[in-house]
Design an enzyme around this catalytic site. Structure first.
Site, PDB file in Angstrom:
ATOM      1  N   ARG A   1      64.142  77.957 106.582  1.00  0.00           N
ATOM      2  CA  ARG A   1      62.865  77.216 107.516  1.00  0.00           C
ATOM      3  C   ARG A   1      61.874  78.411 107.679  1.00  0.00           C
ATOM      4  O   ARG A   1      62.287  79.641 108.238  1.00  0.00           O
ATOM      5  CB  ARG A   1      63.383  76.705 108.703  1.00  0.00           C
ATOM      6  CG  ARG A   1      62.373  76.312 109.688  1.00  0.00           C
ATOM      7  CD  ARG A   1      62.609  76.152 111.023  1.00  0.00           C
ATOM      8  NE  ARG A   1      61.497  75.444 112.033  1.00  0.00           N
ATOM      9  CZ  ARG A   1      61.234  75.449 113.054  1.00  0.00           C
ATOM     10  NH1 ARG A   1      62.370  76.297 113.760  1.00  0.00           N
ATOM     11  NH2 ARG A   1      60.253  74.865 113.850  1.00  0.00           N
TER      12      ARG A   1
ATOM     13  N   GLY B   1      65.113  65.302 120.580  1.00  0.00           N
ATOM     14  CA  GLY B   1      65.866  65.162 121.624  1.00  0.00           C
ATOM     15  C   GLY B   1      65.371  64.155 122.666  1.00  0.00           C
ATOM     16  O   GLY B   1      66.020  63.304 123.136  1.00  0.00           O
TER      17      GLY B   1
ATOM     18  N   MET C   1      64.578  66.671 129.994  1.00  0.00           N
ATOM     19  CA  MET C   1      63.917  65.427 130.518  1.00  0.00           C
ATOM     20  C   MET C   1      65.184  64.674 131.278  1.00  0.00           C
ATOM     21  O   MET C   1      65.003  63.804 132.178  1.00  0.00           O
ATOM     22  CB  MET C   1      63.738  64.539 129.260  1.00  0.00           C
ATOM     23  CG  MET C   1      62.921  63.197 129.476  1.00  0.00           C
ATOM     24  SD  MET C   1      61.686  63.144 130.710  1.00  0.00           S
ATOM     25  CE  MET C   1      60.144  64.124 129.769  1.00  0.00           C
ATOM     26  N   ARG C   2      66.579  65.053 130.736  1.00  0.00           N
ATOM     27  CA  ARG C   2      67.588  64.305 131.663  1.00  0.00           C
ATOM     28  C   ARG C   2      67.608  64.457 133.063  1.00  0.00           C
ATOM     29  O   ARG C   2      67.500  63.767 133.976  1.00  0.00           O
ATOM     30  CB  ARG C   2      68.880  64.872 131.092  1.00  0.00           C
ATOM     31  CG  ARG C   2      69.326  64.145 129.908  1.00  0.00           C
ATOM     32  CD  ARG C   2      70.528  64.900 129.107  1.00  0.00           C
ATOM     33  NE  ARG C   2      69.945  66.096 128.638  1.00  0.00           N
ATOM     34  CZ  ARG C   2      70.544  66.933 127.710  1.00  0.00           C
ATOM     35  NH1 ARG C   2      71.744  66.312 127.176  1.00  0.00           N
ATOM     36  NH2 ARG C   2      69.805  67.894 127.258  1.00  0.00           N
TER      37      ARG C   2
ATOM     38  N   ASN D   1      67.932  78.851 109.636  1.00  0.00           N
ATOM     39  CA  ASN D   1      66.871  78.683 110.743  1.00  0.00           C
ATOM     40  C   ASN D   1      66.744  79.902 111.696  1.00  0.00           C
ATOM     41  O   ASN D   1      67.777  79.848 112.577  1.00  0.00           O
ATOM     42  CB  ASN D   1      67.050  77.245 111.523  1.00  0.00           C
ATOM     43  CG  ASN D   1      65.722  76.953 112.279  1.00  0.00           C
ATOM     44  OD1 ASN D   1      64.807  77.862 112.600  1.00  0.00           O
ATOM     45  ND2 ASN D   1      65.756  75.754 112.802  1.00  0.00           N
TER      46      ASN D   1
ATOM     47  N   HIS E   1      56.218  71.367 112.911  1.00  0.00           N
ATOM     48  CA  HIS E   1      57.474  70.401 112.782  1.00  0.00           C
ATOM     49  C   HIS E   1      57.209  69.462 111.575  1.00  0.00           C
ATOM     50  O   HIS E   1      57.656  68.589 111.207  1.00  0.00           O
ATOM     51  CB  HIS E   1      57.430  69.262 113.965  1.00  0.00           C
ATOM     52  CG  HIS E   1      57.789  69.857 115.199  1.00  0.00           C
ATOM     53  ND1 HIS E   1      57.383  69.430 116.351  1.00  0.00           N
ATOM     54  CD2 HIS E   1      58.607  70.744 115.807  1.00  0.00           C
ATOM     55  CE1 HIS E   1      57.659  70.130 117.451  1.00  0.00           C
ATOM     56  NE2 HIS E   1      58.391  71.041 117.029  1.00  0.00           N
TER      57      HIS E   1
ATOM     58  N   GLU F   1      66.277  67.764 110.495  1.00  0.00           N
ATOM     59  CA  GLU F   1      65.554  69.101 109.683  1.00  0.00           C
ATOM     60  C   GLU F   1      66.062  69.698 108.589  1.00  0.00           C
ATOM     61  O   GLU F   1      65.787  69.906 107.693  1.00  0.00           O
ATOM     62  CB  GLU F   1      64.763  69.820 110.730  1.00  0.00           C
ATOM     63  CG  GLU F   1      63.788  69.019 111.438  1.00  0.00           C
ATOM     64  CD  GLU F   1      63.152  69.943 112.733  1.00  0.00           C
ATOM     65  OE1 GLU F   1      63.896  69.898 113.803  1.00  0.00           O
ATOM     66  OE2 GLU F   1      62.163  70.545 112.541  1.00  0.00           O
TER      67      GLU F   1
ATOM     68  N   ARG G   1      55.451  74.310 127.100  1.00  0.00           N
ATOM     69  CA  ARG G   1      53.973  74.636 126.612  1.00  0.00           C
ATOM     70  C   ARG G   1      53.146  73.356 127.413  1.00  0.00           C
ATOM     71  O   ARG G   1      53.549  72.435 127.365  1.00  0.00           O
ATOM     72  CB  ARG G   1      53.855  74.512 125.088  1.00  0.00           C
ATOM     73  CG  ARG G   1      54.667  75.517 124.448  1.00  0.00           C
ATOM     74  CD  ARG G   1      54.544  75.658 123.042  1.00  0.00           C
ATOM     75  NE  ARG G   1      55.266  76.332 122.221  1.00  0.00           N
ATOM     76  CZ  ARG G   1      56.141  75.515 121.092  1.00  0.00           C
ATOM     77  NH1 ARG G   1      56.039  74.491 120.903  1.00  0.00           N
ATOM     78  NH2 ARG G   1      57.004  76.472 120.585  1.00  0.00           N
TER      79      ARG G   1
ATOM     80  N   GLY H   1      62.821  61.909 122.351  1.00  0.00           N
ATOM     81  CA  GLY H   1      62.552  60.791 121.574  1.00  0.00           C
ATOM     82  C   GLY H   1      63.497  59.871 121.271  1.00  0.00           C
ATOM     83  O   GLY H   1      63.612  58.671 121.230  1.00  0.00           O
ATOM     84  N   GLU H   2      64.678  60.507 120.823  1.00  0.00           N
ATOM     85  CA  GLU H   2      65.790  59.800 120.449  1.00  0.00           C
ATOM     86  C   GLU H   2      66.586  59.330 121.522  1.00  0.00           C
ATOM     87  O   GLU H   2      67.539  58.420 121.514  1.00  0.00           O
ATOM     88  CB  GLU H   2      66.794  60.611 119.453  1.00  0.00           C
ATOM     89  CG  GLU H   2      66.226  60.821 118.196  1.00  0.00           C
ATOM     90  CD  GLU H   2      66.673  62.029 117.285  1.00  0.00           C
ATOM     91  OE1 GLU H   2      68.064  62.316 117.497  1.00  0.00           O
ATOM     92  OE2 GLU H   2      66.107  62.683 116.730  1.00  0.00           O
ATOM     93  N   ASN H   3      66.638  59.963 122.855  1.00  0.00           N
ATOM     94  CA  ASN H   3      67.464  59.639 123.842  1.00  0.00           C
ATOM     95  C   ASN H   3      66.828  59.244 125.045  1.00  0.00           C
ATOM     96  O   ASN H   3      67.682  58.864 125.875  1.00  0.00           O
ATOM     97  CB  ASN H   3      68.146  61.133 124.294  1.00  0.00           C
ATOM     98  CG  ASN H   3      69.142  61.704 122.992  1.00  0.00           C
ATOM     99  OD1 ASN H   3      70.095  61.049 122.608  1.00  0.00           O
ATOM    100  ND2 ASN H   3      69.041  62.828 122.615  1.00  0.00           N
TER     101      ASN H   3
HETATM  102  P1  ADP Z   1      64.289  71.625 120.157  1.00  0.00           P
HETATM  103  O1  ADP Z   1      64.945  71.560 118.918  1.00  0.00           O
HETATM  104  O2  ADP Z   1      62.880  71.600 120.289  1.00  0.00           O
HETATM  105  O3  ADP Z   1      65.018  72.924 120.989  1.00  0.00           O
HETATM  106  P2  ADP Z   1      65.468  69.312 120.849  1.00  0.00           P
HETATM  107  O4  ADP Z   1      64.974  68.057 119.884  1.00  0.00           O
HETATM  108  O5  ADP Z   1      66.814  69.391 120.469  1.00  0.00           O
HETATM  109  O6  ADP Z   1      64.745  70.308 120.988  1.00  0.00           O
HETATM  110  O7  ADP Z   1      65.364  68.483 122.308  1.00  0.00           O
HETATM  111  C1  ADP Z   1      65.694  68.934 123.518  1.00  0.00           C
HETATM  112  C2  ADP Z   1      65.358  68.115 124.813  1.00  0.00           C
HETATM  113  O8  ADP Z   1      65.483  66.838 124.479  1.00  0.00           O
HETATM  114  C3  ADP Z   1      66.023  68.916 125.610  1.00  0.00           C
HETATM  115  O9  ADP Z   1      65.221  69.721 126.365  1.00  0.00           O
HETATM  116  C4  ADP Z   1      65.937  67.590 126.844  1.00  0.00           C
HETATM  117  O10 ADP Z   1      64.789  67.311 127.554  1.00  0.00           O
HETATM  118  C5  ADP Z   1      65.962  66.269 125.818  1.00  0.00           C
HETATM  119  N1  ADP Z   1      67.175  65.625 125.633  1.00  0.00           N
HETATM  120  C6  ADP Z   1      68.287  65.936 125.092  1.00  0.00           C
HETATM  121  N2  ADP Z   1      69.252  64.888 125.350  1.00  0.00           N
HETATM  122  C7  ADP Z   1      68.559  63.919 126.191  1.00  0.00           C
HETATM  123  C8  ADP Z   1      68.969  62.952 126.685  1.00  0.00           C
HETATM  124  N3  ADP Z   1      70.391  62.249 126.872  1.00  0.00           N
HETATM  125  N4  ADP Z   1      68.213  62.200 127.499  1.00  0.00           N
HETATM  126  C9  ADP Z   1      67.106  62.731 127.856  1.00  0.00           C
HETATM  127  N5  ADP Z   1      66.461  63.889 127.196  1.00  0.00           N
HETATM  128  C10 ADP Z   1      67.406  64.255 126.305  1.00  0.00           C
END
Ligand code: ADP
Length: 413
Positions: free
Chosen positions: A106, A345, A298-299, A22, A195, A399, A256, A347-349
């Site tokens: 990719r 990131g 987001m953290r 990638n 994506h 991915e 963005r 969505g999962e966390n």
């Molecule tokens: P990309 O692949 O687009 O760079 P990711 O899917 O890795 O992004 O997501 C990165 C983002 O996920 C970070 O900028 C942050 O906002 C968010 N993130 C990562 N871990 C956490 C967490 N534990 N809680 C909340 N948000 C998180």
């Protein structure tokens, strides 16, 4: 006659490894996967390519010790890939290993021509180059990665897996902007979506989680990373997605703006005297969460919200409001929704984002169970209560695995 060989795949006679590359504008991420059991053998990241502070971090196979790091200037993608190849070779997994079946790249923009993963030929590479005007930030780096990898292993199949491919099934009425048709066609202006590898993988995994075939479910996927996009997937085919000609359209993202009145750009040019390039940087790099509150993680935003920071709270509300609008719109597009799925990131966390995005959508059959939503885990899971008509799920995206799967499916014959 056989020579002693520690390469199990080669010994078994069939190459079964795929290297996924990638290549971003200033970074290269790589992963080597064994397709026999879909396991990750080694991975790495080269970042800040072209700067004095370049860094390579390589994670060797299990039992091979901890991550190894190289610091110091890595001039370009060519050097980056060669350094990665050296690290893999040090683990006995070099690019010349007979176990390597293919390299999967990719590629961000595949335009209308590439609707599926494609073995890279000179002609394919030319077409990816022809798409540079519609993907100036992404395709050039992807092309450099492909050129270098081909130079390193000219005999090996190399496959391009396009971010746009999954979205090429969008109906024309969803893909076209309502602008003059001749102008649009002359400049290939339409909605492509991005994506796609993630949306494809996650929508399929969501069907699996529901115990159904992808063909039998309608899913809304919310890929919320630093870049963010939504898609509506009906029976395994994408019918709508939030990103457009470029990844700027749609949801509020880390840096963005997402959707904006296009007249804002004329206004900035005429009234603020900004150039097209300056507006491009403003909307792509200085907007979204970072533009609203100074942070794009987001953290950190949630930490500030919890401390009563009003700017962070407003940024969070704007982010969630946009998400809600898309969930509502895509519910209407799909007619029947079986699942809303969070991934990437954020969505999962981020339980607070998931909770806030679904709050108040009971009329759409959506609800989140607070206890299930609080569970932290790396596996696909439901977070909706049993009574909810529509499932809400968290499905970790992968991915690289999807690129490897698609690459291997094309070369394993
Ligand atoms: P990309 O692949 O687009 O760079 P990711 O899917 O890795 O992004 O997501 C990165 C983002 O996920 C970070 O900028 C942050 O906002 C968010 N993130 C990562 N871990 C956490 C967490 N534990 N809680 C909340 N948000 C998180």
């Amino acid at each position: 006659m056989t020579t002693p060989n520690t390469d199990n795949a080669a010994a078994a006679g069939k190459p079964s490894r795929v290297l996924v590359l990638n290549s971003g504008s200033s970074s290269v991420k790589y992963q080597l996967l064994d397709m026999d059991d879909r396991s990750r053998l080694a991975s790495g990241l080269v970042e800040r390519i072209g700067e004095e502070t370049s860094r390579l971090v390589h994670t060797p196979p299990a039992g091979g010790g901890g991550p190894r790091e190289r610091a110091g200037r890595i001039a370009d993608h060519d050097e980056a890939l060669r350094a990665a190849a050296e690290e893999l070779a040090a683990d006995g997994l070099g690019l010349d290993s007979p176990g390597l079946a293919a390299i999967g790249h990719r590629v961000v923009h595949g335009g209308l021509r590439f609707t599926a993963p494609t073995v890279i030929t000179d002609d394919v590479l030319k077409e990816i180059e022809r798409l540079v005007p519609v993907a100036p930030l992404h395709n050039p780096a992807n092309i450099t990665g492909i050129r270098t990898a081909r130079a390193l292993r000219p005999d090996l199949p190399q496959v391009a897996v396009f971010d746009t491919a999954f979205h090429t099934t969008m109906p024309e009425y969803a893909a076209r902007y309502a602008i003059d048709v001749e102008t649009a066609d002359a400049h290939r202006i339409r909605r492509y979506g991005f994506h796609g590898t993630s949306h494809a993988y996650v929508s399929r995994k969501a069907a699996e989680l529901l115990g159904k075939e992808p063909a039998d479910v309608n899913v809304i996927v919310l890929h919320l990373g630093n870049g963010a996009s939504a898609s509506a997937v009906a029976g395994g085919r994408c019918v709508e997605t939030s990103m457009g000609l470029t990844p700027l359209e749609g949801l509020v993202m880390g840096t963005r703006s997402g959707d904006i009145d296009p007249a804002v750009t004329f206004h900035l040019k005429r009234v603020a005297g900004m150039s097209a390039d300056e507006i491009d940087v403003l909307l792509n790099k200085k907007s979204g969460l970072v533009g609203l509150c100074g942070d794009n993680d987001m953290r950190e935003i949630r930490r500030r919200v919890d401390e009563g920071d009003e700017r962070a709270a407003l940024a969070f509300d704007i982010y969630v409001h946009r998400l809600k609008k898309y969930i509502g719109a895509y519910s209407a597009v799909l007619g029947r929704v079986d699942a809303v799925v969070f991934t990437a990131g954020v969505g999962e966390n981020s339980a607070p984002v998931r909770e806030a995005a679904i709050a108040g959508l009971e009329e759409l059959g959506l609800a989140v169970d607070a206890d299930l939503n609080a569970v932290r885990s790396g596996v696909p899971r439901l977070i909706s209560p049993d009574y909810a008509r529509v499932a809400v799920a968290v499905v970790p995206t992968d991915e690289e695995l999807e690129i490897a799967n698609q690459t291997f499916a094309l070369v394993d014959n």
